[in-house]
Design a protein around this motif. Sequence first.
Motif, PDB file in Angstrom:
ATOM      1  N   VAL A 155       0.838  -1.204   0.000  1.00 36.14           N
ATOM      2  CA  VAL A 155       0.000   0.000   0.000  1.00 36.14           C
ATOM      3  C   VAL A 155       0.872   1.253   0.000  1.00 36.14           C
ATOM      4  N   ILE A 156       2.017   1.170   0.693  1.00 36.71           N
ATOM      5  CA  ILE A 156       2.879   2.339   0.837  1.00 36.71           C
ATOM      6  C   ILE A 156       3.634   2.659  -0.451  1.00 36.71           C
ATOM      7  N   ILE A 157       4.078   1.615  -1.156  1.00 34.35           N
ATOM      8  CA  ILE A 157       4.984   1.827  -2.283  1.00 34.35           C
ATOM      9  C   ILE A 157       4.474   2.834  -3.333  1.00 34.35           C
ATOM     10  N   PRO A 158       3.188   2.803  -3.698  1.00 41.72           N
ATOM     11  CA  PRO A 158       2.742   3.807  -4.681  1.00 41.72           C
ATOM     12  C   PRO A 158       2.996   5.240  -4.235  1.00 41.72           C
ATOM     13  N   LEU A 159       3.064   5.469  -2.918  1.00 42.58           N
ATOM     14  CA  LEU A 159       3.326   6.826  -2.423  1.00 42.58           C
ATOM     15  C   LEU A 159       4.710   7.310  -2.836  1.00 42.58           C
ATOM     16  N   TRP A 160       5.568   6.383  -3.206  1.00 43.64           N
ATOM     17  CA  TRP A 160       6.935   6.764  -3.561  1.00 43.64           C
ATOM     18  C   TRP A 160       7.053   7.092  -5.045  1.00 43.64           C
ATOM     19  N   VAL A 161       5.975   6.882  -5.778  1.00 46.66           N
ATOM     20  CA  VAL A 161       5.985   7.347  -7.159  1.00 46.66           C
ATOM     21  C   VAL A 161       5.405   8.746  -7.143  1.00 46.66           C
ATOM     22  N   SER A 162       6.131   9.645  -7.775  1.00 45.53           N
ATOM     23  CA  SER A 162       5.746  11.048  -7.765  1.00 45.53           C
ATOM     24  C   SER A 162       4.255  11.232  -8.029  1.00 45.53           C
ATOM     25  N   TYR A 163       3.673  12.105  -7.251  1.00 43.89           N
ATOM     26  CA  TYR A 163       2.272  12.465  -7.408  1.00 43.89           C
ATOM     27  C   TYR A 163       1.969  12.904  -8.834  1.00 43.89           C
ATOM     28  N   LEU A 164       2.846  13.771  -9.349  1.00 46.06           N
ATOM     29  CA  LEU A 164       2.664  14.304 -10.696  1.00 46.06           C
ATOM     30  C   LEU A 164       2.706  13.193 -11.735  1.00 46.06           C
ATOM     31  N   VAL A 165       3.645  12.268 -11.539  1.00 48.42           N
ATOM     32  CA  VAL A 165       3.817  11.183 -12.493  1.00 48.42           C
ATOM     33  C   VAL A 165       2.611  10.255 -12.497  1.00 48.42           C
TER      34      VAL A 165
ATOM     35  N   ALA B 190      10.216   7.049 -18.812  1.00 48.69           N
ATOM     36  CA  ALA B 190      11.532   6.474 -18.554  1.00 48.69           C
ATOM     37  C   ALA B 190      12.147   7.062 -17.287  1.00 48.69           C
ATOM     38  N   ILE B 191      12.167   8.393 -17.173  1.00 52.23           N
ATOM     39  CA  ILE B 191      12.785   8.993 -15.990  1.00 52.23           C
ATOM     40  C   ILE B 191      12.005   8.604 -14.738  1.00 52.23           C
ATOM     41  N   SER B 192      10.662   8.546 -14.852  1.00 54.63           N
ATOM     42  CA  SER B 192       9.860   8.168 -13.685  1.00 54.63           C
ATOM     43  C   SER B 192      10.145   6.740 -13.267  1.00 54.63           C
ATOM     44  N   SER B 193      10.312   5.852 -14.236  1.00 61.17           N
ATOM     45  CA  SER B 193      10.604   4.452 -13.901  1.00 61.17           C
ATOM     46  C   SER B 193      11.942   4.346 -13.182  1.00 61.17           C
ATOM     47  N   ILE B 194      12.919   5.111 -13.659  1.00 58.84           N
ATOM     48  CA  ILE B 194      14.239   5.064 -13.017  1.00 58.84           C
ATOM     49  C   ILE B 194      14.139   5.549 -11.574  1.00 58.84           C
ATOM     50  N   ILE B 195      13.428   6.667 -11.386  1.00 58.60           N
ATOM     51  CA  ILE B 195      13.303   7.205 -10.022  1.00 58.60           C
ATOM     52  C   ILE B 195      12.532   6.248  -9.122  1.00 58.60           C
ATOM     53  N   PHE B 196      11.521   5.604  -9.684  1.00 60.17           N
ATOM     54  CA  PHE B 196      10.765   4.617  -8.919  1.00 60.17           C
ATOM     55  C   PHE B 196      11.688   3.493  -8.447  1.00 60.17           C
ATOM     56  N   ALA B 197      12.551   3.028  -9.356  1.00 59.30           N
ATOM     57  CA  ALA B 197      13.486   1.969  -8.996  1.00 59.30           C
ATOM     58  C   ALA B 197      14.394   2.412  -7.845  1.00 59.30           C
TER      59      ALA B 197
END
Lengths: 282, 278
Positions: free
Chosen positions: A105-115, B237-244
């Motif tokens: 549940v937490i992990i999606p929070l680490w993907v930028s909001y904007l993205v 691509a940049i978002s995937s890298i940052i996610f990793a």
Amino acid sequence: MFSRAYRAAITVPPLVWVAVFLLVPYALLFCYSFWSVSVSQTIVHSWTLDNYRDLFRVNVYLQTLFRSMWIAARVMVFSLLLGYPLAYYLSFHAGARKELFYQLVIIPLWVSYLVRAYAWKTILGSDGVLNTLLQYVHVTQHPLDFLLYSPFAVVLTLTHIYTPFAFLPIYASLEHIPRNLVEASHDLGASPFQTFWRVILPLSIPGVLAGATFAFVLSLGDFLAPLLLGGPSGIMISNIVVSLFGAAYNWPLGAAISLCMLLLVLALIYLSESLEKKWSFR
Amino acid sequence: MSGGAQVKSRWLPWHAAAVFCFLYLPIVTLIVYSFNGSGVGGFPPRNLTLDWYRMLFADDAIWTSVLNSVLVAAAAMAISLTFGIPAALALDRADFPGKVLFRRLVLLPLILPGIITGLSLLMLFRAADMKLSLLTIVLGHGTALISVATTEVFAGLQKLDRAQEEASLDLGANYWQTFWRVTIPNLRLSIIGAALLIFTLSMDEIAVSFFLIGRDNTLPLEIWGRLRRGITPEINAISSIIFAFSLVAIVTWYRLRARAEGNAEGGAELVEAPVQGD
């Protein structure tokens, strides 16, 4: 045990910083909301209530404010509907996988909001993933155009973003419920549903309130999701503020609207805190 | 797990599965289409390629903004910790006039929509005749994220045994020595946790930066600018890298935390404190 000097040393620096960078700016916001802009686009530093009068007289401001609250309310309800059963499942039934699910549940929070908002845009667009998928499997011939640039898209995206925020406090409050209370309820002959309704749900209300406040307040003030996905019918109150601080160049009116938003938020926090007090059993 | 005593219906696991699908759908889409030769969107993905990554690595503007973001996040982290740690100590062990107001003010940016923090700071910088630049963004992030440092450290303080500090003082260490040798080492988990959280939140922050931006872009603002011009899989691509990278950071952090202690509750205590107190 702590000396006067020690207490001064830990108190004064943060106090000064917070005064300069939080208190003064809020005070400025307050002042600006009573100033005005001259024809030559300079700020007139004399006090007036014009901004507040405009705010209540020009329909578009109030309409947009209500639309934002309506969007925020839907986001809040959907986040709770998604977040509560999930938290309940994790807390009571996930067994050994609990910790793993929690991380998921937490992990999606680490993907930028904007993205994430952008990703929804690529999914919902007229030649986006969803529409081309639907055409690919012959569900529709033509792309569905209500998906993007609509309040629907904004509500969907914000629900996606704030569901974990609603989940976290609910999960924390469910985890705090002493398990022997649940067992006692069972032993005393309550059905599982009664146990949920009379024991678990009331004890989790503080978490629900915190989650609901987060989801409502943060989506109320959002301006990026509406800009990306909202289209003209999905404009929210913060978009108006952004334009007043940008191209439209009317900081005082923008400040007045922001101040109303700020007061609304503070009122909601206050409300949620007093309800929380009422519902907390200690 | 007591089992059996609670509502257990068959739809709960399905609901959970559906929520996870909903949460991960955009992320999976994002990553899959970063390899899609024919651009963003279009089902099914075809012509798998690494071209977008190649293009990304040649794109100086993006990497400059990444560097800016890292610098901003590091500086914001320094500010938030420098003021957030003493703020937590002050809330824990000092009494002063306006303490309740102070606590509320410090925590406010946590719940307040970023736009309000952003534009009120914009007014401050304008009143002080300060030119907008990365520095103003640093000050903005640093200030807003003091809330995170304070909540995390305050939660850590609740578990701290004051007897250790007392012993250190009794044994002749002064406050300064006690602070660095006893207090801070005991709080290190909370501090590292706060630092990581602040760093990532700052890297991702856009609402405050939106108002305080000068000529140099941070990564979210660079992405924002490109989104307004039209979308390309380079952003995927940049978002995937940052996610990793974030994933690696989280895993490292949880390993660290799990090794040191079983569970920590984050910042709930500070927010609940007044309920018991006043």
